[in-house]
Design an enzyme around this catalytic site. Structure first.
Site, PDB file in Angstrom:
ATOM      1  N   TYR A 159       7.302 -12.030  25.600  1.00  0.00           N
ATOM      2  CA  TYR A 159       7.141 -11.465  24.258  1.00  0.00           C
ATOM      3  C   TYR A 159       6.340 -12.401  23.360  1.00  0.00           C
ATOM      4  O   TYR A 159       6.630 -13.582  23.254  1.00  0.00           O
ATOM      5  CB  TYR A 159       8.513 -11.229  23.629  1.00  0.00           C
ATOM      6  CG  TYR A 159       8.459 -10.682  22.211  1.00  0.00           C
ATOM      7  CD1 TYR A 159       8.308  -9.326  21.966  1.00  0.00           C
ATOM      8  CD2 TYR A 159       8.570 -11.537  21.103  1.00  0.00           C
ATOM      9  CE1 TYR A 159       8.263  -8.818  20.674  1.00  0.00           C
ATOM     10  CE2 TYR A 159       8.531 -11.045  19.810  1.00  0.00           C
ATOM     11  CZ  TYR A 159       8.374  -9.686  19.602  1.00  0.00           C
ATOM     12  OH  TYR A 159       8.339  -9.200  18.310  1.00  0.00           O
ATOM     13  N   ILE A 175       0.819  -1.211   0.000  1.00  0.00           N
ATOM     14  CA  ILE A 175       0.000   0.000   0.000  1.00  0.00           C
ATOM     15  C   ILE A 175       0.854   1.262   0.000  1.00  0.00           C
ATOM     16  O   ILE A 175       0.382   2.320  -0.410  1.00  0.00           O
ATOM     17  CB  ILE A 175      -0.995   0.015   1.179  1.00  0.00           C
ATOM     18  CG1 ILE A 175      -0.271   0.021   2.527  1.00  0.00           C
ATOM     19  CG2 ILE A 175      -1.961  -1.151   1.071  1.00  0.00           C
ATOM     20  CD1 ILE A 175      -1.222   0.196   3.710  1.00  0.00           C
ATOM     21  N   ASP A 201      15.821   4.405   7.450  1.00  0.00           N
ATOM     22  CA  ASP A 201      15.649   3.163   8.200  1.00  0.00           C
ATOM     23  C   ASP A 201      15.006   3.535   9.521  1.00  0.00           C
ATOM     24  O   ASP A 201      15.652   4.086  10.416  1.00  0.00           O
ATOM     25  CB  ASP A 201      17.004   2.488   8.429  1.00  0.00           C
ATOM     26  CG  ASP A 201      16.887   1.186   9.214  1.00  0.00           C
ATOM     27  OD1 ASP A 201      15.771   0.853   9.677  1.00  0.00           O
ATOM     28  OD2 ASP A 201      17.913   0.502   9.394  1.00  0.00           O
ATOM     29  N   LEU A 202      13.730   3.256   9.651  1.00  0.00           N
ATOM     30  CA  LEU A 202      12.975   3.675  10.826  1.00  0.00           C
ATOM     31  C   LEU A 202      13.401   2.976  12.103  1.00  0.00           C
ATOM     32  O   LEU A 202      13.089   3.448  13.198  1.00  0.00           O
ATOM     33  CB  LEU A 202      11.476   3.455  10.589  1.00  0.00           C
ATOM     34  CG  LEU A 202      10.832   4.467   9.648  1.00  0.00           C
ATOM     35  CD1 LEU A 202       9.527   3.910   9.089  1.00  0.00           C
ATOM     36  CD2 LEU A 202      10.592   5.792  10.345  1.00  0.00           C
TER      37      LEU A 202
END
Length: 315
Positions: free
Chosen positions: A192, A41, A88-89
């Site tokens: 986690y 998207i 690069d987040l």
């Protein structure tokens, strides 16, 4: 989705495409940043914004892939204004570098679409020591927005055009840890769960937009902040899925998922539609405002997340 593709108050439904919801809109003169535009998207969002005349900056991790997408978009729309920049987040250093380089271009910034993300990744830490999904999906976008916010405010003042921030969240925000955000164990492998950790980040996307919206309203800034659910779309965001689950999901996909063209619609609608002018702090789904979970509407949690995130980027 709206039942049986029934149109909502906007006049659009779950089956509407990004081209359909932006038809007739002239975005000439607007500049937008779209994170994660090399697939799914994100690519469709960039393509349709360019089609409507918007100058799009694709903020991508893989510049080579970004340039390939750019070439395809320019081939379709020769008049396209589109640039590719590295981001690069998962790395705060990369986010700061991108923001510095963008601000040095002296471009306006009308629209920021925080689209990129990873889903249900195995536990790992980013180079900044943050749980990878939280680092990529929330903290990277939180820092990016923070660094570009003054540019958006100044653009809206000079142009007298409303700035818009769109966080691509998900209805997966409803499937998170019992406490919503694991503030005390955000980077711990103990307990986690990859899908709960993903839901946590999508909850964070909504809370971020809500708290940002509240603060912008207090400042009387001409910038809105909203979050959206794009729908379920079979893109490479599912790359971390168990192969068996991927196969099973693919088998039923045709009965309940959207195409990429439909999946990008709500993002493009909230970014460009005049119907959305002045609307802020809302959650959109299928091109209409809808109500998220009670946790997503928790103002105390939103403020706590804001302060928590500010402490991280200030460290």
């Amino acid at each position: 989705m709206w039942p049986f593709n029934r149109k909502g108050l906007s006049g659009f439904s779950s089956s509407s495409t990004a081209e359909e919801v932006t038809r007739g809109i002239d975005g000439t003169g607007l500049t937008a940043i779209v994170t994660g535009g090399t697939s799914g998207i994100g690519t469709e969002t960039a393509r349709v914004l360019v089609l409507r005349g918007v100058h799009v900056v694709m903020a991508v991790r893989n510049v080579s892939s970004g340039n390939t997408i750019k070439e395809a978009i320019v081939k379709e729309t020769p008049s396209a204004k589109i640039d590719v920049m590295e981001l690069d987040l998962s790395s705060m250093a990369s986010v700061r570098k991108f923001a510095s380089e963008f601000n040095s271009l002296n471009l306006p910034l009308n629209i920021l679409i925080n689209n990129a993300g990873i889903m249900a990744a195995p536990f790992a830490l980013s180079q900044d020591g943050l749980e990878l999904q939280f680092a990529t999906n929330h903290m990277g976008h939180f820092l990016l927005t923070n660094l570009l916010l003054e540019k958006m405010k100044s653009t809206s003042r000079i142009s007298d055009i409303e700035g818009r921030i769109v966080n691509v969240a998900s209805d997966a925000h409803k499937i998170t840890y019992s406490e919503g955000i694991r503030f005390d164990n955000i980077n711990s492998p103990t307990g986690y769960k990859s899908y709960l950790a993903y839901g946590q980040t999508k909850l964070a996307n909504i809370l971020h937009a809500n708290e940002l919206s509240r603060r912008l309203k207090e400042e009387e800034a001409n910038v809105t902040a909203n979050s959206i659910h794009p729908g379920v779309i079979m893109t490479n965001i599912f790359r971390y899925q168990n192969p068996f689950l991927s196969a099973a999901f693919g088998a039923i996909a045709k009965f309940g998922t959207k195409t990429i063209e439909q999946g990008a619609a709500t993002t493009c609608y909230v970014a460009l539609s005049p119907q959305v002018k002045g609307i802020t702090g809302k959650y959109f789904k299928d091109n209409n405002v809808c109500t998220p979970s009670s946790k997503a509407l928790d103002q105390e949690m939103a403020e706590k997340l804001w302060n928590f995130s500010m402490n991280i980027i200030s460290a």
